[in-house]
Design a protein around this motif. Structure first.
Motif, PDB file in Angstrom:
ATOM      1  N   HIS A 167       0.893  -1.496   0.014  1.00  0.00           N
ATOM      2  CA  HIS A 167      -0.276   0.227   0.533  1.00  0.00           C
ATOM      3  C   HIS A 167       0.856   1.623  -0.260  1.00  0.00           C
ATOM      4  N   HIS A 195      -2.631  -5.736   3.209  1.00  0.00           N
ATOM      5  CA  HIS A 195      -3.033  -4.346   1.852  1.00  0.00           C
ATOM      6  C   HIS A 195      -4.513  -3.738   2.818  1.00  0.00           C
ATOM      7  N   PHE A 197      -7.324  -1.277   2.626  1.00  0.00           N
ATOM      8  CA  PHE A 197      -8.405  -1.930   1.804  1.00  0.00           C
ATOM      9  C   PHE A 197     -10.123  -1.321   1.917  1.00  0.00           C
ATOM     10  N   ARG A 226      -6.942  -0.183  -1.506  1.00  0.00           N
ATOM     11  CA  ARG A 226      -7.264  -0.855  -2.232  1.00  0.00           C
ATOM     12  C   ARG A 226      -8.169  -1.661  -2.216  1.00  0.00           C
ATOM     13  N   ARG A 228     -11.349  -4.960  -3.701  1.00  0.00           N
ATOM     14  CA  ARG A 228     -10.616  -6.284  -3.601  1.00  0.00           C
ATOM     15  C   ARG A 228     -10.772  -6.707  -5.127  1.00  0.00           C
ATOM     16  N   LEU A 231      -6.423  -5.848  -5.717  1.00  0.00           N
ATOM     17  CA  LEU A 231      -5.721  -6.606  -4.394  1.00  0.00           C
ATOM     18  C   LEU A 231      -5.634  -8.574  -5.038  1.00  0.00           C
TER      19      LEU A 231
END
Length: 276
Positions: A167, A195, A197, A226, A228, A231
């Motif tokens: 991230h 990360h 989310f 970010r 889903r 990711l």
């Protein structure tokens, strides 16, 4: 100006105390002492958007501990490439996995001067722990490093750890970076990724957006939340270990949940992938 009375007692050569460092900010989020006023400024800024912001770091750290226990115990992994290792905490990767697999090799990578200074102490701890300086977002540099190649056996499975690192890569080539790491290891290898989310729900996306804005416009300058779909691109050619990509606190928790997660804890996810 940095308050020297509140800064680390020994400042390694090359440290710019006027700029926030990812590793030192993370240390501040965890309540550590290896950070400067500029790093705590980032923490306070994010807390202004989300008062429980420190739970990002706690959820992230606890996920790493559980993932490492799984890799060393259930998966029997004995080689680890820990990218962006950060500053030492009570439970470092090598301490977790070597408790289960005493001969496990752990190679840490970071390029923060403060982290490097602490890393030298890790070199003295045992012969199965190595620390090198490199840019984790340049996999070509990392994978071509002679020390990396001689310390780890790339003919055998390796666990690649990107815990709370990607991230801080705000470009669009994150998936390509992970593809190069995955291409370099043999089938049966694992990747660990946690990360920030964006849950894409009205309530939680607003919190994620506010925290992202504070991170990116802070003296640190990074911290992307970010989705889903974005990711999932970080796990090329892999199957995800159950329960898949979930909130960090939902990845094999240590016990039953006695209270609901807060909005911040709903904004960091993690997963472990196995290369096919």
């Amino acid at each position: 100006m940095v308050d020297a009375t509140k800064a680390p007692s020994s400042i390694p050569v090359g440290v710019d105390t006027s700029r926030a460092s990812i590793a030192r900010v993370y240390d501040a989020f965890l309540g550590g002492k290896d950070n400067f006023e500029v790093d705590r400024e980032v923490l306070r800024g994010v807390q202004a958007a989300a008062p429980q912001a420190q739970d990002l770091a706690k959820s992230n750290r606890n996920f790493l501990i559980r993932a490492c226990r799984f890799l060393a115990g259930q998966a029997g992994m004995t080689q680890y490439l820990d990218c962006g290792s950060g500053l030492p905490t009570a439970e470092n990767t090598h301490q977790i996995v070597q408790r289960i697999q005493p001969d496990a090799k752990v190679l840490y990578i970071d390029n923060d001067p403060v982290v490097l200074a602490h890393g030298r102490a890790l070199l003295e701890e045992n012969e199965n722990t190595l620390f090198i300086s490199a840019d984790i977002f340049d996999p070509d540099e990392v994978l071509a490093n002679d020390e990396v190649r001689s310390f780890l056996d790339f003919n055998e499975p390796i666990a690649v750890i990107q815990n709370g690192t990607l991230h801080h890569y705000i470009g669009t080539e994150g998936a390509q970076i992970m593809q190069k790491y995955v291409d370099a290891v043999v089938p049966g290898s694992y990747t660990v990724v946690s990360h920030f989310f964006n849950p894409e729900t009205p309530e939680h996306s607003e919190v994620a957006r506010k925290m992202e804005d504070k991170f990116i416009h802070s003296p640190m300058g990074s911290g992307r939340f970010r989705t889903r779909a974005e990711l999932m691109e970080f796990f090329p050619d892999q199957e995800l270990v159950a329960p898949g990509l979930v909130l960090c606190d939902d990845w094999w928790p240590d016990g039953p949940r006695l209270k609901p997660l807060n909005q911040v804890e709903e904004c960091i996810v993690g997963a472990v992938g196995r290369k096919l």
